[in-house]
Design an enzyme around this catalytic site. Structure first.
Site, short mmCIF file in Angstrom:
data_model
loop_
_atom_site.label_atom_id
_atom_site.label_comp_id
_atom_site.label_asym_id
_atom_site.label_seq_id
_atom_site.Cartn_x
_atom_site.Cartn_y
_atom_site.Cartn_z
N SER A 1 0.79 -1.25 -0.07
CA SER A 1 0.13 -0.02 -0.06
C SER A 1 0.88 1.23 0.13
CB SER A 1 -1.00 -0.18 1.30
OG SER A 1 -0.17 0.07 2.37
N LYS A 2 0.17 2.47 -0.05
CA LYS A 2 1.12 3.63 0.01
C LYS A 2 2.16 3.74 1.29
CE LYS A 2 -2.51 6.38 -2.54
NZ LYS A 2 -3.38 7.61 -2.44
N ARG A 3 1.66 3.22 2.28
CA ARG A 3 2.55 3.25 3.31
C ARG A 3 4.09 2.70 3.19
NH1 ARG A 3 -0.89 -0.63 5.07
NH2 ARG A 3 0.13 -2.61 5.66
N GLY A 59 5.30 2.81 0.09
CA GLY A 59 6.17 3.66 -1.05
C GLY A 59 4.92 3.91 -2.18
#
Length: 495
Positions: free
Chosen positions: A252-254, A256
């Site tokens: 996920s975005k966490r 990168g």
């Protein structure tokens, strides 16, 4: 093998995630490997979250990756429309068949009724399943409730038994129907559910294989029952492993960048991203990393996809992208760098008219050291503008009076140079260092800092040739003046 027909069916509720892109790629490779058809279908039945801008972005990202579709939005095909919200008449037609054959039935249970059932199951320590209380309502009772406008959903009547299917990746999968609800096909209010529309679409679009993420594995027995109720032969299924981050949780975005558009913005090449995504759960021989598109198509097989989750390694992708940049055509990389610099405001028409050819040479020099296209701005900052900022550690080392003779010598060499090219200049500087009793590096290090502001650059003399005599002399003079006016310049120079 009958004609291979596979599909990628994204929901336009966000940008294309690399997990979705990997699914699209594996479908595309399978279709190309077997000379089949790759179909794109937009599943936009989530009306609240679906957005036309996301749909447009997904199409752009697939095209950027080179995953061209044979049927779908923008090109049509014999089984359209290819957007689910445009297929309502098809769903109504098949729903009528299910109701007529009593494979489906209306359920008049309210939300409160279902919550009461769930609470009772929880109190008894049982897993909740719908009780089926509306399964056997008489036709007279159904007609009466409809006549009195009582809201209802439509459920599939799940028969007793076991569903067994062979997954090309996971092998035999067996599900006892006692674990399944009579699941909802159409919600109260008329909205069809995912399992209903996707099964109808895959059936009437004649999909031979359904290749998708393992998060859909629990949907497969439900859909097989619906295929059978509709009189269709189920396709062959293959469920791909999840893609995880370094902490072993879904990417996920966490972690990168996680969407195709982000990687594009960060300066990755589509060929590198496709190559890397292909290796997330599949391999050619366990040791080859760089694989051409032609070899991916030639060798791709679902039976060689791993069951275990794949870990997304940003460093490996970065390395791979650098390899693709290095082997790419110089003109291609020049155009990509030009687009990036233009978009970032690093260059304009005036700059291009004045410095177009030198810029092209400069980009050619830094190309071997680029890992992403967007590194180019920092790599040639000293070419795009003047140097007023220097590496602080190196500045402290070289801002010494002992370097003044070297800078003055360099000014003279550049000013008097008859052949202003890298080879001739390097020869002159080597000779000057020898004549001064110094090492060649004693000249190169302070000169590189004065001219580029940094300690690492492409070949210094090629840089000097591209920058030109005037710009380099100005920078040498500025650096010498910094030494003279420094509050406490060091005395010794190198050597």
């Amino acid at each position: 093998m009958a004609e291979v027909r596979v599909r990628f069916a994204p929901s336009p509720t966000g940008y294309l995630h690399v997990g979705g892109a990997r699914t699209a790629l594996f479908n595309w490779l399978f279709a190309r490997r077997h000379k089949g058809r790759f179909i794109l279908r937009i599943e936009d039945t989530d009306r609240e979250r679906s957005r036309p801008e996301y749909e447009a972005a997904i199409l752009r990202d697939l095209q950027w990756l080179g995953l061209n579709w044979d049927e779908g939005p923008s090109i049509g095909g014999p089984h359209g429309p290819y957007v689910q919200t445009e297929r309502a008449p098809i769903y109504k037609e098949h729903l009528k068949k299910l109701l007529a054959s009593r494979a489906a039935y209306p359920c008049f249970c309210s939300q409160k009724d279902l919550e009461t059932e769930r609470e009772s199951a929880n109190l008894a320590g049982l897993g909740y399943h719908y009780s089926g209380r509306c399964r056997d309502l008489s036709q007279a009772e159904v007609d009466h409730r409809k006549k009195t406008k009582q809201p209802y959903a439509i459920r599939l009547r799940v028969p007793p038994g076991v569903t067994v299917f062979h997954d090309l990746i996971r092998g035999e999968v067996k599900v006892d129907h006692a674990e399944l609800d009579d699941y909802i096909l159409v919600r109260t209010g008329g909205e069809p559910t995912y399992n209903f529309v996707v099964t109808v679409d895959d059936a009437v679009m004649r999909m031979s294989h359904v290749i998708r993420g393992e998060d859909h594995l629990s949907n497969t027995p439900k859909q097989i029952l619906l295929y059978q109720a509709l009189g269709f032969e189920p396709p062959i299924f293959a469920h791909l492993p999840l893609i995880l981050g370094e902490d072993r949780t879904p990417l996920s975005k966490r972690h990168g960048a996680s969407s195709v558009s982000e990687f594009k913005r960060l300066g990755y090449l589509p060929e590198a991203l496709v190559n890397y995504l292909a290796l997330l759960g599949w391999s050619l021989d366990g040791k080859t990393d760089l694989i051409s598109q032609a070899d991916l198509i030639k060798n791709f097989a679902l039976e060689r996809v791993h069951k275990a989750p794949a870990s997304f390694d940003y460093n490996k992708l970065l390395w791979m992208n650098g390899q693709y940049i290095r082997k790419a055509d110089d003109e291609f990389i020049f155009q990509r760098c030009l687009e990036y610099l233009w978009d970032m405001g690093g260059i304009d028409e005036l700059f291009m008219r004045a410095s177009g050819p030198p810029l092209k040479r400069m980009l050619g020099l830094v190309k071997p050291s680029l890992k992403t296209i967007n590194e180019v701005g920092d790599q040639i900052l000293y070419f795009l503008g003047e140097v007023h900022v220097y590496d602080p550690e190196e500045l402290a080392k070289h801002l010494v009076t002992g370097n003044l003779p070297i800078l003055e010598d360099a000014e003279k060499i550049l000013d008097e140079a008859f052949h202003f090219n890298a080879m001739a200049l390097e020869e002159r500087f080597r000779a000057a260092a020898t004549a001064a009793g110094k090492k060649f590096a004693d000249y190169v290090h302070p000169l590189r800092l004065a001219i580029t502001g940094r300690t690492v650059s492409p070949n210094l003399f090629e840089v000097i040739e591209i920058l030109g005599k005037g710009r380099c002399i100005v920078r040498l003079k500025r650096f010498a003046q910094m030494i003279r006016t420094s509050p406490s310049p060091g005395i010794p120079g190198p050597g």
